[in-house]
Design a protein around this motif. Structure first.
Motif, PDB file in Angstrom:
ATOM      1  N   VAL A  41     -37.029  72.921  -8.474  1.00 20.02           N
ATOM      2  CA  VAL A  41     -37.756  71.720  -8.876  1.00 20.02           C
ATOM      3  C   VAL A  41     -38.011  70.939  -7.593  1.00 20.02           C
ATOM      4  N   MET A  42     -39.259  70.962  -7.142  1.00 16.61           N
ATOM      5  CA  MET A  42     -39.600  70.404  -5.841  1.00 16.61           C
ATOM      6  C   MET A  42     -39.753  68.886  -5.857  1.00 16.61           C
ATOM      7  N   GLY A  43     -39.833  68.303  -7.030  1.00 13.52           N
ATOM      8  CA  GLY A  43     -39.900  66.855  -7.126  1.00 13.52           C
ATOM      9  C   GLY A  43     -41.318  66.333  -7.239  1.00 13.52           C
ATOM     10  N   LYS A  44     -41.417  65.021  -7.191  1.00 21.32           N
ATOM     11  CA  LYS A  44     -42.693  64.335  -7.376  1.00 21.32           C
ATOM     12  C   LYS A  44     -43.504  64.356  -6.086  1.00 21.32           C
ATOM     13  N   ARG A  45     -44.763  64.765  -6.216  1.00 17.53           N
ATOM     14  CA  ARG A  45     -45.665  64.812  -5.062  1.00 17.53           C
ATOM     15  C   ARG A  45     -47.050  64.334  -5.456  1.00 17.53           C
ATOM     16  N   ARG A  46     -47.800  63.911  -4.482  1.00 17.23           N
ATOM     17  CA  ARG A  46     -49.167  63.444  -4.683  1.00 17.23           C
ATOM     18  C   ARG A  46     -50.078  64.648  -4.862  1.00 17.23           C
ATOM     19  N   LEU A  47     -50.960  64.595  -5.873  1.00 13.53           N
ATOM     20  CA  LEU A  47     -51.928  65.656  -6.096  1.00 13.53           C
ATOM     21  C   LEU A  47     -53.081  65.504  -5.106  1.00 13.53           C
ATOM     22  N   ALA A  48     -53.753  66.599  -4.808  1.00 11.15           N
ATOM     23  CA  ALA A  48     -54.881  66.556  -3.878  1.00 11.15           C
ATOM     24  C   ALA A  48     -56.046  65.765  -4.471  1.00 11.15           C
ATOM     25  N   TYR A  49     -56.190  65.823  -5.787  1.00 12.16           N
ATOM     26  CA  TYR A  49     -57.223  65.065  -6.477  1.00 12.16           C
ATOM     27  C   TYR A  49     -56.714  64.716  -7.870  1.00 12.16           C
ATOM     28  N   GLU A  50     -57.339  63.744  -8.485  1.00 11.09           N
ATOM     29  CA  GLU A  50     -56.900  63.277  -9.789  1.00 11.09           C
ATOM     30  C   GLU A  50     -57.192  64.323 -10.863  1.00 11.09           C
ATOM     31  N   ILE A  51     -56.185  64.608 -11.701  1.00  4.50           N
ATOM     32  CA  ILE A  51     -56.328  65.548 -12.807  1.00  4.50           C
ATOM     33  C   ILE A  51     -55.925  64.829 -14.084  1.00  4.50           C
ATOM     34  N   ASN A  52     -56.854  64.665 -15.003  1.00  2.70           N
ATOM     35  CA  ASN A  52     -56.585  63.983 -16.278  1.00  2.70           C
ATOM     36  C   ASN A  52     -55.914  62.632 -16.067  1.00  2.70           C
ATOM     37  N   LYS A  53     -56.430  61.861 -15.136  1.00  3.22           N
ATOM     38  CA  LYS A  53     -55.942  60.520 -14.801  1.00  3.22           C
ATOM     39  C   LYS A  53     -54.531  60.516 -14.225  1.00  3.22           C
ATOM     40  N   ASN A  54     -54.072  61.639 -13.693  1.00  2.00           N
ATOM     41  CA  ASN A  54     -52.775  61.732 -13.026  1.00  2.00           C
ATOM     42  C   ASN A  54     -53.002  61.870 -11.526  1.00  2.00           C
ATOM     43  N   ARG A  55     -52.340  61.039 -10.743  1.00  3.41           N
ATOM     44  CA  ARG A  55     -52.425  61.122  -9.279  1.00  3.41           C
ATOM     45  C   ARG A  55     -51.197  61.808  -8.694  1.00  3.41           C
ATOM     46  N   ASP A  56     -50.085  61.849  -9.440  1.00  6.22           N
ATOM     47  CA  ASP A  56     -48.847  62.458  -8.988  1.00  6.22           C
ATOM     48  C   ASP A  56     -48.407  63.499 -10.005  1.00  6.22           C
ATOM     49  N   GLY A  57     -47.535  64.401  -9.569  1.00  6.63           N
ATOM     50  CA  GLY A  57     -46.984  65.399 -10.477  1.00  6.63           C
ATOM     51  C   GLY A  57     -45.652  65.899  -9.966  1.00  6.63           C
ATOM     52  N   ILE A  58     -44.860  66.458 -10.863  1.00  2.00           N
ATOM     53  CA  ILE A  58     -43.566  67.039 -10.500  1.00  2.00           C
ATOM     54  C   ILE A  58     -43.757  68.548 -10.424  1.00  2.00           C
ATOM     55  N   TYR A  59     -43.582  69.089  -9.232  1.00  7.19           N
ATOM     56  CA  TYR A  59     -43.815  70.513  -8.984  1.00  7.19           C
ATOM     57  C   TYR A  59     -42.562  71.322  -9.278  1.00  7.19           C
ATOM     58  N   VAL A  60     -42.742  72.472  -9.950  1.00  9.40           N
ATOM     59  CA  VAL A  60     -41.641  73.385 -10.260  1.00  9.40           C
ATOM     60  C   VAL A  60     -42.076  74.791  -9.871  1.00  9.40           C
ATOM     61  N   LEU A  61     -41.230  75.474  -9.095  1.00 17.02           N
ATOM     62  CA  LEU A  61     -41.493  76.844  -8.648  1.00 17.02           C
ATOM     63  C   LEU A  61     -40.412  77.751  -9.220  1.00 17.02           C
ATOM     64  N   VAL A  62     -40.820  78.841  -9.893  1.00 16.57           N
ATOM     65  CA  VAL A  62     -39.874  79.767 -10.518  1.00 16.57           C
ATOM     66  C   VAL A  62     -40.229  81.195 -10.106  1.00 16.57           C
TER      67      VAL A  62
END
Length: 94
Positions: A41-62
Motif C-alpha cells: 500500500v503505497m499511500g496517498k499520492r497526487r494523480l497526474a490529472y483529475e479523474i471523476n473529480k478526484n485529484r488524489d488517490g491511494i495506490y496499491v501494488l499487488v
C-alpha cells in the motif's frame, strides 16, 4: 499458474479501515484461485490529472500467482467497485 501484477488506485476520501477492507477483499478473490506474493500500500499520492473529480488517490501494488480465470474474475470485480478510480493488471515476465 502465471505471475501477475496489479496496481489499483482507491479514492482518497476513504478512511484507513475502509481501504484495508478493499485490499483484503481483492486478496480474498486472488487467494480463491491463486496466491498473493507481495502487497504494497503505497499511500496517498497526487494523480497526474483529475479523474471523476478526484485529484488524489491511494495506490496499491499487488504481486500474485493465479490462473487466467481468477484474473478474469478480479477484473470483473474491480470494474464494478465504486471505490476504485483506476486499475491495471499485467502479466509479470520477470
Amino acid at each position: 499458474m502465471r505471475k501477475y501484477e496489479i496496481m489499483y488506485i482507491v479514492r482518497s476520501d476513504l478512511e484507513e479501515p475502509a481501504v484495508q477492507a478493499i485490499v483484503e477483499k481483492f486478496q480474498g478473490i486472488i487467494n480463491n484461485g491463486g496466491e498473493v506474493t507481495k502487497t504494497n500500500v503505497m499511500g496517498k499520492r497526487r494523480l497526474a490529472y483529475e479523474i471523476n473529480k478526484n485529484r488524489d488517490g491511494i495506490y496499491v501494488l499487488v504481486n500474485f500467482n493465479a490462473t487466467p480465470e481468477t484474473v478474469k474474475e478480479l477484473d470483473r470485480v474491480l470494474r464494478i467497485t465504486d471505490e476504485i478510480v483506476r486499475f491495471m493488471i499485467v502479466q509479470d515476465v520477470a
